[in-house]
Design an enzyme around this catalytic site. Structure first.
Site, PDB file in Angstrom:
ATOM      1  N   ASP A  99       4.917   6.369  -5.904  1.00 52.04           N
ATOM      2  CA  ASP A  99       5.003   5.694  -4.506  1.00 52.04           C
ATOM      3  C   ASP A  99       6.469   5.879  -4.207  1.00 52.04           C
ATOM      4  OD1 ASP A  99       2.210   5.334  -4.744  1.00 52.04           O
ATOM      5  OD2 ASP A  99       2.648   3.168  -5.433  1.00 52.04           O
ATOM      6  N   ASP A 146      -0.533   0.735 -10.727  1.00 54.76           N
ATOM      7  CA  ASP A 146       0.842   0.190  -9.971  1.00 54.76           C
ATOM      8  C   ASP A 146       1.119  -1.119 -11.068  1.00 54.76           C
ATOM      9  OD1 ASP A 146       0.359   1.747  -8.034  1.00 54.76           O
ATOM     10  OD2 ASP A 146      -0.670   0.451  -6.735  1.00 54.76           O
TER      11      ASP A 146
END
Length: 196
Positions: free
Chosen positions: A165, A146
Site C-alpha cells: 500500500d 495488513d
C-alpha cells in the site's frame, strides 16, 4: 574577392542556432530500472508479510516508536487502507489490469522518475494481487495481510496498511509530481504553446 571569402565562414556559424532542430538521441529506455524497483518492492512486501503472519498471529498489536507505530495483524478483504470491503474479486481484476498496463507502457518508458514511480506501483500491485490470488479464502477472494498502524493499535487514526500500500501511494505521488512538472514517461517534456 578574397575578402569576401574571409567573410563567408561566419555565415555558417550564424546558421548554427538552427542545429537544435535536428532531433537529439532519445534517453535510454528505463525498463530495467522499473523492473528492479518492482522486484525490490515485491520482495520486501512478501517477506514482511511472511514475518508478520509468523510473529503477529494471535498476538496483541506490538507498540513501536513510543506509540507512533503499531503492528497489528489484519486480514483485509478490501482495497488499500480497508476501503471497498466485499469487492475482493473486482479489486483483484483491477490490480491485474494495472499490472498489464504498466508492462505494456514499459516499452516506451525513458524517464527515470516515471520508471521509479511505475516500479513502485507495479511492485505494490503485484504484492497485494499475490495475496488476493494465493491467500484464504481462495483465488481472487484472498484477504490482504495488513500489519502497520499509525498512532493507534487498531487503525482508528489511520487505516491499517502494508508495504505494498505504501509503495502504491508513494509511486502514485511521484507520477503525479512528474505530470505536474510536465515530464512525460517517454522522456519528453511537455511545453506549453505560447498564444499568438
Amino acid at each position: 574577392m578574397s575578402t569576401e571569402h574571409d567573410t563567408e565562414p561566419p555565415v555558417p556559424e550564424a546558421s548554427e542556432p538552427s542545429a537544435p532542430e535536428v532531433p537529439a538521441t532519445p534517453p535510454p529506455r528505463r525498463v530495467a530500472l522499473l523492473a528492479v524497483v518492482a522486484v525490490l518492492v515485491l520482495a520486501a512486501d512478501v517477506f514482511s508479510k511472511i514475518v508478520a503472519v509468523a510473529e503477529l498471529e494471535g498476538r496483541e498489536p506490538v507498540e513501536l516508536l513510543g506509540g507512533a507505530l503499531y503492528l497489528p495483524l489484519i486480514r483485509n478483504p478490501g482495497a488499500a487502507f480497508g476501503l471497498a470491503e466485499g469487492a475482493t474479486a473486482v479489486l483483484a481484476l483491477i490490480a491485474l489490469g494495472v499490472v498489464v498496463f504498466i508492462i505494456w507502457i514499459a516499452r516506451k518508458l525513458r524517464s527515470v522518475g516515471w520508471a521509479i514511480g511505475l516500479g513502485l506501483v507495479l511492485g505494490g500491485a503485484m504484492g497485494n494481487l499475490g495475496d488476493r490470488i494465493f491467500r484464504a479464502p481462495g483465488p481472487l477472494r484472498g484477504h490482504v495481510v495488513d500489519f502497520l498502524s499509525l498512532f493507534d493499535p487498531y487503525g482508528r487514526v489511520w487505516p491499517v496498511f502494508n508495504l505494498a500500500d505504501s509503495a502504491i501511494c508513494v509511486g502514485g505521488a511521484l507520477i503525479v509530481l512528474m505530470a505536474l512538472l510536465q515530464r512525460d514517461y517517454d522522456g519528453t517534456r511537455a511545453v506549453k504553446k505560447e498564444k499568438k
